[in-house]
Design a protein around this motif. Sequence first.
Motif, PDB file in Angstrom:
ATOM      1  N   ARG A  40      24.443 114.622  37.893  1.00 13.43           N
ATOM      2  CA  ARG A  40      24.302 114.952  39.258  1.00 13.43           C
ATOM      3  C   ARG A  40      24.124 113.731  40.111  1.00 13.43           C
ATOM      4  O   ARG A  40      24.030 112.704  39.463  1.00 13.43           O
ATOM      5  N   VAL A  41      24.282 114.035  41.666  1.00 13.07           N
ATOM      6  CA  VAL A  41      24.169 112.575  42.161  1.00 13.07           C
ATOM      7  C   VAL A  41      22.706 112.988  42.887  1.00 13.07           C
ATOM      8  O   VAL A  41      22.169 114.181  43.302  1.00 13.07           O
ATOM      9  N   MET A  42      21.781 111.904  42.987  1.00 17.62           N
ATOM     10  CA  MET A  42      20.427 112.012  43.250  1.00 17.62           C
ATOM     11  C   MET A  42      20.279 110.855  44.367  1.00 17.62           C
ATOM     12  O   MET A  42      20.563 109.550  44.068  1.00 17.62           O
ATOM     13  N   PRO A  43      19.074 110.887  45.265  1.00 17.26           N
ATOM     14  CA  PRO A  43      18.833 109.786  45.777  1.00 17.26           C
ATOM     15  C   PRO A  43      17.976 109.015  44.948  1.00 17.26           C
ATOM     16  O   PRO A  43      17.401 109.224  44.085  1.00 17.26           O
ATOM     17  N   ARG A  44      18.203 107.702  45.035  1.00 13.75           N
ATOM     18  CA  ARG A  44      17.711 106.651  44.354  1.00 13.75           C
ATOM     19  C   ARG A  44      16.070 106.759  44.179  1.00 13.75           C
ATOM     20  O   ARG A  44      15.643 106.807  43.240  1.00 13.75           O
ATOM     21  N   ARG A  45      15.353 106.940  45.398  1.00 13.11           N
ATOM     22  CA  ARG A  45      14.114 107.104  45.336  1.00 13.11           C
ATOM     23  C   ARG A  45      13.561 108.252  44.356  1.00 13.11           C
ATOM     24  O   ARG A  45      12.555 108.161  43.705  1.00 13.11           O
ATOM     25  N   ALA A  46      14.179 109.528  44.417  1.00 12.59           N
ATOM     26  CA  ALA A  46      14.049 110.577  43.620  1.00 12.59           C
ATOM     27  C   ALA A  46      14.469 110.272  42.018  1.00 12.59           C
ATOM     28  O   ALA A  46      13.558 111.004  41.362  1.00 12.59           O
ATOM     29  N   ALA A  47      15.260 109.667  41.793  1.00 14.98           N
ATOM     30  CA  ALA A  47      15.530 109.253  40.457  1.00 14.98           C
ATOM     31  C   ALA A  47      14.531 108.213  40.073  1.00 14.98           C
ATOM     32  O   ALA A  47      13.940 108.492  38.689  1.00 14.98           O
ATOM     33  N   VAL A  48      13.904 107.348  40.575  1.00 16.05           N
ATOM     34  CA  VAL A  48      12.841 106.414  40.239  1.00 16.05           C
ATOM     35  C   VAL A  48      11.562 107.249  40.144  1.00 16.05           C
ATOM     36  O   VAL A  48      10.820 106.916  39.077  1.00 16.05           O
ATOM     37  N   ALA A  49      11.410 108.151  40.961  1.00 17.07           N
ATOM     38  CA  ALA A  49      10.129 108.772  40.874  1.00 17.07           C
ATOM     39  C   ALA A  49      10.115 109.562  39.748  1.00 17.07           C
ATOM     40  O   ALA A  49       8.908 109.986  38.945  1.00 17.07           O
ATOM     41  N   SER A  50      11.325 110.199  39.008  1.00 16.39           N
ATOM     42  CA  SER A  50      11.094 111.020  37.997  1.00 16.39           C
ATOM     43  C   SER A  50      11.379 110.274  36.632  1.00 16.39           C
ATOM     44  O   SER A  50      11.873 110.666  35.695  1.00 16.39           O
ATOM     45  N   SER A  51      11.353 108.900  36.688  1.00 13.08           N
ATOM     46  CA  SER A  51      11.488 108.071  35.563  1.00 13.08           C
ATOM     47  C   SER A  51      10.314 107.587  34.959  1.00 13.08           C
ATOM     48  O   SER A  51       9.332 107.120  35.787  1.00 13.08           O
ATOM     49  N   GLY A  94      19.918 114.393  22.417  1.00 13.71           N
ATOM     50  CA  GLY A  94      19.779 113.240  21.410  1.00 13.71           C
ATOM     51  C   GLY A  94      19.230 111.982  21.792  1.00 13.71           C
ATOM     52  O   GLY A  94      18.829 111.857  22.964  1.00 13.71           O
ATOM     53  N   ARG A  95      19.403 111.068  20.788  1.00 17.72           N
ATOM     54  CA  ARG A  95      18.910 109.756  21.126  1.00 17.72           C
ATOM     55  C   ARG A  95      19.928 108.694  21.052  1.00 17.72           C
ATOM     56  O   ARG A  95      21.116 108.999  20.630  1.00 17.72           O
ATOM     57  N   PRO A  96      19.951 107.640  21.582  1.00 11.23           N
ATOM     58  CA  PRO A  96      18.839 106.899  22.080  1.00 11.23           C
ATOM     59  C   PRO A  96      18.275 107.427  23.374  1.00 11.23           C
ATOM     60  O   PRO A  96      17.188 106.828  23.836  1.00 11.23           O
ATOM     61  N   PHE A  97      19.018 107.890  24.382  1.00  9.14           N
ATOM     62  CA  PHE A  97      18.614 108.120  25.705  1.00  9.14           C
ATOM     63  C   PHE A  97      18.798 109.420  25.937  1.00  9.14           C
ATOM     64  O   PHE A  97      19.487 110.372  25.775  1.00  9.14           O
ATOM     65  N   HIS A  98      17.708 109.882  26.977  1.00  8.83           N
ATOM     66  CA  HIS A  98      17.601 111.494  27.499  1.00  8.83           C
ATOM     67  C   HIS A  98      18.586 111.224  28.685  1.00  8.83           C
ATOM     68  O   HIS A  98      19.073 112.422  28.861  1.00  8.83           O
ATOM     69  N   ARG A  99      18.492 110.198  29.413  1.00  7.82           N
ATOM     70  CA  ARG A  99      19.600 109.967  30.686  1.00  7.82           C
ATOM     71  C   ARG A  99      19.877 108.928  31.141  1.00  7.82           C
ATOM     72  O   ARG A  99      19.139 107.885  30.581  1.00  7.82           O
ATOM     73  N   VAL A 100      20.999 108.635  31.759  1.00  4.67           N
ATOM     74  CA  VAL A 100      21.585 107.510  32.077  1.00  4.67           C
ATOM     75  C   VAL A 100      21.819 107.346  33.623  1.00  4.67           C
ATOM     76  O   VAL A 100      22.305 108.335  33.895  1.00  4.67           O
ATOM     77  N   VAL A 101      21.365 106.467  34.191  1.00  4.40           N
ATOM     78  CA  VAL A 101      21.150 106.405  35.911  1.00  4.40           C
ATOM     79  C   VAL A 101      21.956 105.079  36.252  1.00  4.40           C
ATOM     80  O   VAL A 101      21.697 104.130  35.894  1.00  4.40           O
ATOM     81  N   VAL A 102      23.054 105.375  37.039  1.00  2.00           N
ATOM     82  CA  VAL A 102      24.038 104.181  37.252  1.00  2.00           C
ATOM     83  C   VAL A 102      24.314 104.321  38.853  1.00  2.00           C
ATOM     84  O   VAL A 102      24.443 105.405  39.352  1.00  2.00           O
ATOM     85  N   ASP A 103      24.251 103.198  39.315  1.00  2.19           N
ATOM     86  CA  ASP A 103      24.723 103.138  40.750  1.00  2.19           C
ATOM     87  C   ASP A 103      26.292 102.514  40.790  1.00  2.19           C
ATOM     88  O   ASP A 103      26.553 101.459  40.093  1.00  2.19           O
ATOM     89  N   VAL A 104      26.994 103.476  41.476  1.00  2.46           N
ATOM     90  CA  VAL A 104      28.401 103.264  41.681  1.00  2.46           C
ATOM     91  C   VAL A 104      28.777 103.150  43.048  1.00  2.46           C
ATOM     92  O   VAL A 104      27.981 103.452  44.147  1.00  2.46           O
ATOM     93  N   GLU A 105      30.202 102.699  43.301  1.00  3.57           N
ATOM     94  CA  GLU A 105      30.450 102.743  44.711  1.00  3.57           C
ATOM     95  C   GLU A 105      30.417 103.898  45.490  1.00  3.57           C
ATOM     96  O   GLU A 105      30.141 104.193  46.655  1.00  3.57           O
ATOM     97  N   ASP A 106      31.095 105.002  44.757  1.00  4.47           N
ATOM     98  CA  ASP A 106      31.251 106.482  45.292  1.00  4.47           C
ATOM     99  C   ASP A 106      30.491 107.516  44.464  1.00  4.47           C
ATOM    100  O   ASP A 106      31.227 107.897  43.554  1.00  4.47           O
ATOM    101  N   PRO A 107      29.101 107.400  44.639  1.00  3.64           N
ATOM    102  CA  PRO A 107      28.571 108.510  43.521  1.00  3.64           C
ATOM    103  C   PRO A 107      28.968 109.989  43.616  1.00  3.64           C
ATOM    104  O   PRO A 107      29.151 110.483  42.584  1.00  3.64           O
ATOM    105  N   ARG A 108      29.592 110.481  44.709  1.00  5.43           N
ATOM    106  CA  ARG A 108      29.995 112.033  44.728  1.00  5.43           C
ATOM    107  C   ARG A 108      31.407 111.953  43.885  1.00  5.43           C
ATOM    108  O   ARG A 108      31.582 112.776  43.131  1.00  5.43           O
TER     109      ARG A 108
END
Length: 148
Positions: A40-51, A94-108
Amino acid sequence: MTISLVVTPTGLRVQFTRSDRAAACRRGLHVPYERIVGSRVMPRRAAVASSPRLPSPGTWWPGRLRAGSWGIGERRQLWAVRGGTHVVVVYLSGRPFHRVVVDVEDPRRTHRLIEAALLQSKRTSARLSLRGLLHDDEAGDRGRRARG
């Protein structure tokens, strides 16, 4: 942008380049489609808050950079974010990560590409249920204990 997210025929590849490689303490990650739950696409602030707040190892500069691993155990996340206002979040099993958060040019657009590739992979290959795998492992353990 020194972070790349590439949709491949077998999964997603996140690659760190240049200074982000040193900040994240890793080169990148390849995630097969079998491990991807969704994105999904999230505002950066929301992603940081849930991290998680604990970098392990990771680097951050408030509002500018967040790269590397964050959290431990089941909540561990891989971040590759620069100054964007919206990020792509890929949820994993699974492991090692629950989620991956990435900043890309066109998120949508990137989100739509990931979802289309994930849907295509579900159509072309059989999926195993995690619950079914756990059940099979438990049954095998019980059978081995009963035999001796």
